[in-house]
Scaffold this motif. Structure first.
Motif, short mmCIF file in Angstrom:
data_model
loop_
_atom_site.label_atom_id
_atom_site.label_comp_id
_atom_site.label_asym_id
_atom_site.label_seq_id
_atom_site.Cartn_x
_atom_site.Cartn_y
_atom_site.Cartn_z
N ALA A 41 4.13 -0.45 2.15
CA ALA A 41 4.53 -0.03 3.49
C ALA A 41 5.10 1.39 3.46
O ALA A 41 4.80 2.22 4.33
N ARG A 42 5.91 1.66 2.43
CA ARG A 42 6.52 2.99 2.33
C ARG A 42 5.46 4.05 2.09
O ARG A 42 5.45 5.10 2.74
N LEU A 43 4.55 3.77 1.15
CA LEU A 43 3.50 4.75 0.85
C LEU A 43 2.59 4.99 2.04
O LEU A 43 2.22 6.12 2.34
N THR A 44 2.26 3.90 2.73
CA THR A 44 1.40 4.02 3.90
C THR A 44 2.08 4.87 4.98
O THR A 44 1.47 5.78 5.56
N ALA A 45 3.36 4.59 5.21
CA ALA A 45 4.11 5.36 6.21
C ALA A 45 4.14 6.83 5.82
O ALA A 45 3.95 7.72 6.65
N ASP A 46 4.38 7.09 4.52
CA ASP A 46 4.42 8.47 4.03
C ASP A 46 3.10 9.19 4.28
O ASP A 46 3.06 10.28 4.83
N ARG A 47 2.02 8.55 3.83
CA ARG A 47 0.73 9.25 3.84
C ARG A 47 0.16 9.40 5.23
O ARG A 47 -0.46 10.39 5.56
N LEU A 48 0.34 8.37 6.06
CA LEU A 48 -0.25 8.43 7.40
C LEU A 48 0.74 8.98 8.42
O LEU A 48 0.41 9.10 9.60
N GLY A 49 1.96 9.27 7.97
CA GLY A 49 2.95 9.81 8.89
C GLY A 49 3.32 8.83 9.98
O GLY A 49 3.55 9.20 11.13
N ARG A 50 3.35 7.55 9.60
CA ARG A 50 3.74 6.54 10.59
C ARG A 50 5.20 6.13 10.37
O ARG A 50 5.71 6.26 9.27
N PRO A 51 5.83 5.58 11.40
CA PRO A 51 7.19 5.08 11.19
C PRO A 51 7.17 3.93 10.17
O PRO A 51 6.21 3.17 10.10
N LEU A 52 8.23 3.83 9.39
CA LEU A 52 8.36 2.75 8.41
C LEU A 52 9.08 1.59 9.06
O LEU A 52 10.23 1.72 9.49
N ARG A 53 8.40 0.44 9.16
CA ARG A 53 9.00 -0.68 9.89
C ARG A 53 9.56 -1.76 8.97
O ARG A 53 10.15 -2.71 9.43
N HIS A 54 9.34 -1.58 7.67
CA HIS A 54 9.72 -2.63 6.74
C HIS A 54 11.24 -2.67 6.51
O HIS A 54 11.85 -1.67 6.15
N VAL A 55 11.86 -3.81 6.74
CA VAL A 55 13.26 -4.01 6.37
C VAL A 55 13.32 -5.22 5.44
O VAL A 55 12.76 -6.27 5.78
N PRO A 56 13.94 -5.09 4.27
CA PRO A 56 13.94 -6.22 3.34
C PRO A 56 14.75 -7.39 3.89
O PRO A 56 15.71 -7.20 4.64
#
Lengths: 332, 332
Positions: A191-206
């Motif tokens: 999720a973090r890598l995807t958000a980084d690369r695609l410039g999307r908000p990171l929605r994952h909360v553990p």
């Protein structure tokens, strides 16, 4: 600032003295342990080196304490994650340490550093997210501190309780023990890598595994437990190093969310490496002595109320076999 | 970073929304209290708003918790103070909160943020100073966290114990109560200003008034207590505001170290302002109901084992009369 004083601070640098990044986190913690010297007295059962410190209580109950910090532009980016999610995460990573001890939350303190020109709406977002999960996990915010700093820093201390002598520890592994993890691995890192690369908000909360941790603590055969913050490879090493043992892990057994490998390949990432070294899973890794519970993963999952996977076993030797090694990314 | 996301964070700024510095610390803490909503349940006697949170214990004892943070270039400058003194101070300012509750230290957690290129000798200095005072005050370091950040930040949580229901509180002032302070005021601020102006190292480390705090807690007439971190003027306001009362303080009665006024004048500073607004005294300010103890400051000093000065009394009205008001310098 006069030169005489600057020089006093600058001198060690000029001598090319060692820096924190030359030593790394584990060596620095060992330095602290050496300086502080031995286990603390005065009712403390466990001090530095476990998921949390344990204070022997008087009425059938021990108290456990843990602290963890999120730093802007190291552990989060405001623009990517949003203040509410960061507030939730600041508490969640601490509650995960309580889960790894089998403890129940009692309360939390929040030390919040922020720049004076931070919009109040961002501050409100931090607090709202924190308060939301504080309520959900019955871990009230009972105190804290506000300070000025150039970046936002959320430093949280949590207090938990656990039955007298029942806290799950990191120590206690033996050759032949079976290793288990809750939930799935690699999803947070993806999720973090995807958000980084695609410039999307990171929605994952553990999601801290508090209930599973409490139930693991009740298993008769349990030997050790830790929460997976830096990644399976690194955190398993934390369990093995003190007892000078090794582990064989079956990389094909690591639990993944549906579509994980496909999503990794689409991103051009090797799923295996991300799976075991990605970090921020905040699942529980625990060991069971060979016996009925260890031989029946399906029954174990029912007892713990979460997905549970047997991923390998403890052997003699050194290191972790079967999965890539890691240098943790968020440390020095 | 793509524009769409940046915009989400930037939008409130563009609308000239309020910032933390527009509100100030007290308003921000009130915001947190409103969001968190009411006193916490689950055994908590006091939550946000006092020197420390109080957890009702089960065996004749309560536990108290407090957290405080030192930020590089806000609360300290490495080059001026040296890492060892900063390590000591990080613990001392927290122990001072325990003193203000009449509590005895049990243990401490340290969350240390630092840049990766920090010399290990500076890290060692922080730890050595912290460990030195941890030993002196029997407050062992039992846990913590290391994280990467651009500046050094030492966030400490202390745990203390105090007899069941015996913790000193901030609340409880009434008209006619007499106000006392331990030790001398203004000396820390003078030392800081002198170090700043003359470019000398700052050698002042506050001495937490733990023993005096414990003895104040045993006084029958005690009404309220707080430690002086932001300065008499500001911290007295913290006691008065919740009960909507005022105080008359005799500025000529404020206790000073020998040569204080002369040293101030030499530096071109007004002694009176520095005396009551300088901050970082870490002495105790407490109130006694009229009675035998309040009428005999000399006897009180003997009982508490420190210098004690009666500086004024609580009256009806609003604000503090006799000493300058202050806007605290280290906050937002």
């Amino acid at each position: 600032m006069p030169h005489a004083i600057h020089a006093a601070y600058a001198r060690p640098m000029a001598r090319r003295s060692r820096r924190l990044c030359d030593l790394g986190e584990t060596a620095l913690i060992e330095r602290i342990e050496r300086r502080v010297g031995g286990p603390p007295r005065g009712g403390w059962v466990v001090g530095i080196g476990d998921d949390a410190a344990i204070l022997r209580g008087r009425a059938g109950e021990d108290l456990v304490f843990s602290t963890d910090t999120l730093v802007e532009d190291v552990h989060f980016r405001l623009a990517r994650e949003g203040p509410r999610r960061i507030g939730r995460r600041a508490l969640a990573v601490n509650l995960s340490d309580l889960a790894a001890m089998g403890a129940t939350p009692v309360g939390a303190l929040l030390s919040l550093c922020a720049p004076p020109d931070l919009p109040v709406s961002v501050f409100d977002g931090f607090i709202a997210g924190f308060a939301e999960d504080a309520k959900r996990f019955a871990c009230p915010l009972v105190g804290g501190n506000l300070a000025r700093a150039e970046k936002c820093i959320l430093s949280v201390t949590v207090i938990g309780r656990v039955g007298h002598g029942r806290a799950l520890r990191r120590t206690g592994l033996a050759v032949g023990d079976f290793l288990f993890v809750t939930g799935v691995l690699g999803q947070a890192a993806l999720a973090r890598l995807t958000a980084d690369r695609l410039g999307r908000p990171l929605r994952h909360v553990p999601e801290p595994r508090l209930e599973a941790g409490r139930r693991i603590a009740r298993l008769r055969d349990v030997k050790a437990c830790i929460d997976l913050s830096d990644g399976l490879s690194s955190d398993l090493g934390q369990l093995l190093r003190p007892v000078r043992l090794a582990a064989e892990v079956d990389p094909t057994a690591l639990p993944a969310a549906p579509g994980f490998s496909r999503a990794c390949r689409r991103m051009g990432i090797g799923p295996r490496r991300l799976h075991s070294t990605g970090g921020e899973d905040y699942e529980l890794l625990f060991a069971l002595a060979p016996g009925r519970a260890a031989a029946d993963p399906a029954g174990l999952a029912r007892r713990l109320g979460v997905r549970v996977t047997r991923i390998g076993r403890v052997v003699s030797g050194q290191g972790v076999d079967g999965i890539p090694a890691l240098t943790a990314g968020h440390h020095f």
